[in-house]
Each structure stands twice: as C-alpha cells, then as structure tokens.
Enzyme design. Structure first.
Site, PDB file in Angstrom:
ATOM      1  CG  HIS A  41     -49.876-129.853 -19.204  1.00 17.55           C
ATOM      2  ND1 HIS A  41     -49.896-129.529 -17.882  1.00 17.55           N
ATOM      3  CD2 HIS A  41     -48.746-129.312 -19.703  1.00 17.55           C
ATOM      4  CE1 HIS A  41     -48.838-128.812 -17.592  1.00 17.55           C
ATOM      5  NE2 HIS A  41     -48.113-128.671 -18.675  1.00 17.55           N
ATOM      6  CD  GLU A 125     -39.523-126.463 -23.469  1.00 16.03           C
ATOM      7  OE1 GLU A 125     -40.634-126.948 -23.751  1.00 16.03           O
ATOM      8  OE2 GLU A 125     -38.794-125.892 -24.301  1.00 16.03           O
ATOM      9  CB  THR A 162     -39.786-127.284 -27.554  1.00 19.64           C
ATOM     10  OG1 THR A 162     -40.650-127.420 -26.430  1.00 19.64           O
ATOM     11  CG2 THR A 162     -38.389-127.762 -27.211  1.00 19.64           C
ATOM     12  CB  SER A 219     -47.056-124.585 -23.194  1.00 16.83           C
ATOM     13  OG  SER A 219     -46.412-123.737 -24.020  1.00 16.83           O
ATOM     14  CG  ASN A 220     -48.367-128.882 -27.220  1.00 14.96           C
ATOM     15  OD1 ASN A 220     -49.228-129.293 -27.972  1.00 14.96           O
ATOM     16  ND2 ASN A 220     -48.017-129.545 -26.124  1.00 14.96           N
TER      17      ASN A 220
END
Ligand code: SF4
Length: 292
Positions: A41, A125, A162, A219-220
C-alpha cells in the site's frame, strides 16, 4: 529545545522487504509479470514497479503475462487453481507470518473446529485466510460483531489477522472463554506489528503531536494511527512529507513519528527532517530554510 522522536521500528517490515526482493530478482532475470493487487500500500513503490513494466491487475485472467505475483497478504486457494487453469506461474510473495495464519485456519477447519478469524472481513489477508476454510470461517473485529449462538458450547479455533490490535484480540477471547466449550488460539499476530504498536502506544502518550506515515489503505498503518489517536489529541496520518502542515507544529515542543510496515524508510526520514525544520521555525521546500 523542541524534539522529534522517531520510533525504533520504521520502514519496510521483513515481509515487505522480502516481497520487493523477490519482485526485483524476477525482473533482473528478465521475467515479466503483473501484480495481483498493489504489491504494497504505497503509491511511490507501486509507481516505481510500474515504470519497470509491472501492472496491477484485479484478477488472474486480466493479466496478459505468463507470471503473476501474489503479494504479502496471500490469496485463497482458488487463485492458485485459476492460475493453473490459465497457464500462469505464480510468484508467491505471501509473507511467512500470513502463511502461518492460513495454515492454522486450515488445520482448525480440518479438525472440525468452528474457525474464527479476528480481523477485518474485506481485508485481502483475511479473505485469503477464510479461503482455507472453504469460506466457512467467521470473521469479527469486536465482541459485538460476534453472534454468540454460533460459538456457544462449540469447539472454536481462533486465528488473528497479523495486524490485529492486542486489545481487539483480548476483547473477543474474553467472550469465547465464557461461551465456548473449547477454545484454541493460534497467535498469528506479527511480531513486527506488535513491536510497532507498542512503541506507538508509548510514544503517543509522551508527545504533543504524533505523526504516522503510511498508505491510507494500509491496515497496519491505520492501526498505528488508531492507537496514536487514542493517546494523543493531535495525531495525524500522512502518506508523503508534503502533507505536513506548518500550523500543526506552532508552539509545540515534542513530536513523535512512526510509520507503517509498507512505508519506504527514505520517506519516513524525509518526514522526520521536515518536522525538525518546522519545529525550529524554518520553512521547507522551495523557500529558504532558516534554522536560526
Ligand atoms: S507486517 Fe508482519 S505479517 Fe505483514 S507483511 Fe510485514 S512482516 Fe509480514
């Protein structure tokens, strides 16, 4: 003296570095391929690869090349079958931590557990993990999303996306322990993610302004921003240094900086440098910098 603190963990994580190395090695060997979804991303990196001929495709059949790259998020098993059907070779960059979550989901499913994935339903994911259970796994990101009747008195096998936050996992596990007959939990949260989240948790409590650098679809990165916003009223999420606003730093003496796992280190370092200059009352870019 104003101070900018950078978390120890920043820049590409192990999985992203590995994926980029695999991609570049294949290009060096003259293998031309497309990427099933953006490799990470990050617009800057995706643009660099595009210049080298790597297009982003949405499906196997959309690619006109012989090879298709699967990114760190992984994909459900049917994508490998589709590739075979269309005579394509997969360049598999699934992060080993994601592969571990897929493995546990499959194992729990085959052993007859109700599989529960803690994560975001439409995240690639999670789609890849759910695919290991013929689409049967439940996906929730909070207690209130969980239909208790589906797990009450059942054997439940749990895996986590994750990047999931520890408090999300604890919240859902609390309910499972009360309601299910047996709960098995595979800790599939990624260490890198955990370390970054811990560092952001700590740093965002100390500083007046917190800046998270990373793709807004990542997302992270979003999880880091959520943590920072909880602890620091003035938390900002930016993708590039030119999004920094001078007014964020008026009369500010402490700023924290961290970044998602798909953010190139040179962008984080540029952000760090620019904030230092702004804090000292200078200007950045075309105008002359006055560090006086
Ligand atoms: S954040 Fe963790 S799970 Fe995701 S790609 Fe990086 S190392 Fe792998």
């Amino acid at each position: 003296m104003p101070e900018v603190k950078l978390t120890e963990e920043y820049g590409f994580c192990f999985g992203v570095r590995r994926a980029l190395e695999i991609a570049l090695t294949n290009l060096e060997r003259g293998i031309s391929f497309d990427s099933l979804g953006p490799i990470i991303h990050n617009e800057y990196v995706v643009g660099e690869l595009r210049r080298k001929g790597v297009e982003v495709v949405d499906s196997i059949e959309q690619s006109k090349k012989s090879h298709v790259l699967v990114r760190t998020h992984g994909v459900p098993p049917e994508i490998y079958e589709r590739a075979k059907e269309f005579g394509k070779t997969i360049i598999d960059c699934t992060c080993p931590f994601v592969a571990k979550a897929q493995w546990w989901a499959k194992k729990f499913y085959e052993e007859g557990y109700v599989v529960l994935v803690i994560g975001t339903k439409d995240h690639p994911e999670v789609i890849g993990i759910v695919g290991q259970t013929e689409g049967k796994a439940l996906v929730v990101s909070s207690q209130k999303e969980l239909d208790v009747s589906l797990i009450r008195n059942k054997r439940v096998g749990v895996v986590a996306q994750t990047t999931s936050r520890l408090d999300m996992v604890e919240d859902i596990m609390g309910l499972l322990v009360k309601e299910a007959n047996e709960v098995r939990f595979a800790n599939t949260r990624c260490n890198t993610t955990q370390r970054r989240q811990d560092e952001v948790e700590e740093l965002s409590r100390e500083v007046e302004v917190m800046v998270i650098v990373g793709g807004k679809n990542s997302s992270n990165t979003r999880r880091l921003y959520e943590i920072a916003s909880r602890n620091c009223k003035r938390a900002y999420l930016i993708e590039f240094p030119n999004e920094l606003m001078e007014e964020w730093f008026y009369n500010v003496s402490t700023v924290g900086v961290s970044a998602g796992a798909s953010t190139p280190p040179e962008i984080v370092e540029e952000v760090y440098k620019k904030i230092n200059i702004l804090l000292k009352g200078g200007t950045y870019g075309e105008r002359k910098v006055d560090e006086g």
